[in-house]
Design a protein around this motif. Structure first.
Motif, PDB file in Angstrom:
ATOM      1  N   ASN A  95       1.009  -1.358   0.070  1.00 50.90           N
ATOM      2  CA  ASN A  95       0.152   0.288   0.003  1.00 50.90           C
ATOM      3  C   ASN A  95       0.626   1.447  -0.038  1.00 50.90           C
ATOM      4  OD1 ASN A  95      -2.364  -1.200  -0.107  1.00 50.90           O
ATOM      5  ND2 ASN A  95      -2.243  -1.774   2.253  1.00 50.90           N
ATOM      6  N   SER A  96       2.184   0.712  -0.016  1.00 45.53           N
ATOM      7  CA  SER A  96       3.145   2.104   0.118  1.00 45.53           C
ATOM      8  C   SER A  96       2.774   2.905  -1.255  1.00 45.53           C
ATOM      9  CB  SER A  96       4.823   2.050  -0.292  1.00 45.53           C
ATOM     10  OG  SER A  96       5.177   1.174  -0.959  1.00 45.53           O
ATOM     11  N   ALA A  97       3.280   4.178  -1.475  1.00 47.95           N
ATOM     12  CA  ALA A  97       3.222   5.016  -3.317  1.00 47.95           C
ATOM     13  C   ALA A  97       4.196   4.684  -4.296  1.00 47.95           C
ATOM     14  CB  ALA A  97       3.554   6.427  -3.186  1.00 47.95           C
ATOM     15  N   TYR A  98       5.060   3.490  -3.954  1.00 50.09           N
ATOM     16  CA  TYR A  98       5.943   3.346  -5.571  1.00 50.09           C
ATOM     17  C   TYR A  98       6.410   1.855  -4.751  1.00 50.09           C
ATOM     18  CZ  TYR A  98       6.653   8.607  -5.574  1.00 50.09           C
ATOM     19  OH  TYR A  98       6.518  10.162  -5.940  1.00 50.09           O
ATOM     20  N   PHE A  99       5.528   1.145  -4.485  1.00 47.69           N
ATOM     21  CA  PHE A  99       6.149  -0.595  -4.548  1.00 47.69           C
ATOM     22  C   PHE A  99       5.935  -0.945  -6.001  1.00 47.69           C
ATOM     23  CE2 PHE A  99       5.384  -4.931  -4.058  1.00 47.69           C
ATOM     24  CZ  PHE A  99       6.326  -5.729  -3.421  1.00 47.69           C
ATOM     25  N   GLU A 100       4.797  -0.722  -6.369  1.00 50.86           N
ATOM     26  CA  GLU A 100       4.327  -1.098  -7.485  1.00 50.86           C
ATOM     27  C   GLU A 100       5.678  -1.023  -8.937  1.00 50.86           C
ATOM     28  OE1 GLU A 100       0.766  -0.831  -9.181  1.00 50.86           O
ATOM     29  OE2 GLU A 100       0.074  -1.335  -7.021  1.00 50.86           O
ATOM     30  N   TYR A 101       6.381   0.723  -8.918  1.00 52.93           N
ATOM     31  CA  TYR A 101       6.804   1.320  -9.426  1.00 52.93           C
ATOM     32  C   TYR A 101       8.072   0.006  -9.202  1.00 52.93           C
ATOM     33  CZ  TYR A 101       9.853   4.545 -11.714  1.00 52.93           C
ATOM     34  OH  TYR A 101      10.842   4.962 -12.423  1.00 52.93           O
ATOM     35  N   TYR A 102       9.129  -0.197  -8.693  1.00 49.28           N
ATOM     36  CA  TYR A 102      10.265  -0.844  -8.494  1.00 49.28           C
ATOM     37  C   TYR A 102      10.375  -2.294  -7.951  1.00 49.28           C
ATOM     38  CZ  TYR A 102      11.846   3.817  -6.752  1.00 49.28           C
ATOM     39  OH  TYR A 102      12.199   5.056  -6.981  1.00 49.28           O
ATOM     40  N   GLU A 103       9.059  -2.895  -7.904  1.00 51.74           N
ATOM     41  CA  GLU A 103       8.245  -4.007  -7.552  1.00 51.74           C
ATOM     42  C   GLU A 103       9.601  -5.106  -8.631  1.00 51.74           C
ATOM     43  OE1 GLU A 103       5.031  -7.425  -6.944  1.00 51.74           O
ATOM     44  OE2 GLU A 103       4.333  -5.301  -7.523  1.00 51.74           O
ATOM     45  N   ASP A 104       9.329  -5.165  -9.491  1.00 53.99           N
ATOM     46  CA  ASP A 104       9.929  -6.292 -10.574  1.00 53.99           C
ATOM     47  C   ASP A 104      11.483  -6.007 -10.827  1.00 53.99           C
ATOM     48  OD1 ASP A 104       7.947  -6.313 -11.524  1.00 53.99           O
ATOM     49  OD2 ASP A 104       8.010  -5.398 -13.485  1.00 53.99           O
TER      50      ASP A 104
END
Length: 203
Positions: A95-104
């Motif tokens: 639920n953090s703002a940038y997790f999906e951005y750096y996930e890969d």
């Protein structure tokens, strides 16, 4: 006159680690001949979860001899710690703002198997420096010395059982801050997932 920063390689290093790198504009030399130290950031990282601080620990293969140089320290895969660590990171930061951005970028560290701890943590360090836009030359020690006059030596000072080198940590939004309050000097993933490109402003 010190001409380089002497550090250990850490698993998902704490914010104080990058504070040192940002504060000192000099090449980094990573210690590879010290003996592996248990209960240190070399194989341990702290993240903020709904239940407070959680430590993620990379299991190490126990060698026949007790004192093994960090360059020869092997990772154990007797149980699926990678899956557990990745699930913990997802639960803490989805639920953090940038997790999906750096996930890969981070997911690869929990699928690929590295034999040696140093190789694993150095790949992470290289990635973090790129994400934080901290351009530094990196090299390794060629033997072990207890004292290194030509270095700013922080090998034993970035440690979970010692006072943080972040004297006045700048607070930033954390996912579970309303429940836990602000928790300083967690793994750098905490500030990265919460602040993204602005993360280095909080070192």
């Amino acid at each position: 006159m010190p001409n380089h920063l002497l550090l250990t390689a850490c698993y998902l290093p704490p914010i104080s680690y990058f504070h040192l790198i940002q504060q000192h504009q000099m090449p980094i030399v990573v210690e590879q001949y010290e003996h592996f130290q248990k209960q240190s950031y070399r194989s341990r990282a702290s993240i903020a979860t709904a239940n407070g601080v959680q430590d993620l620990i990379v299991p190490i293969l126990h060698a026949k001899k007790d004192r093994v140089p960090i360059k020869d320290t092997r990772i154990s895969y007797e149980f699926d710690w990678q899956r557990l660590h990745w699930l913990s990171l997802q639960a803490a930061y989805r639920n953090s703002a940038y997790f999906e951005y750096y996930e890969d970028d981070f997911a690869e560290f929990y699928t690929k198997k590295h034999e040696f701890l140093l190789d694993y943590t150095m790949e992470q360090l290289t990635m973090f420096l790129k994400m934080f836009k901290l351009k530094r030359e990196i090299s390794f020690t060629t033997e072990y010395f207890r004292e290194v006059p030509e270095a700013l030596d922080f090998r034993d000072l970035v440690h979970p059982k010692k006072v943080s080198l972040l004297e006045n940590p700048l607070p930033y939004y954390q996912v579970f801050e309303q429940k836990n309050g602000f928790i300083p000097n967690l793994s750098a993933v905490d500030v990265l997932f919460n602040q993204g490109p602005q993360a280095k402003n909080f070192f």
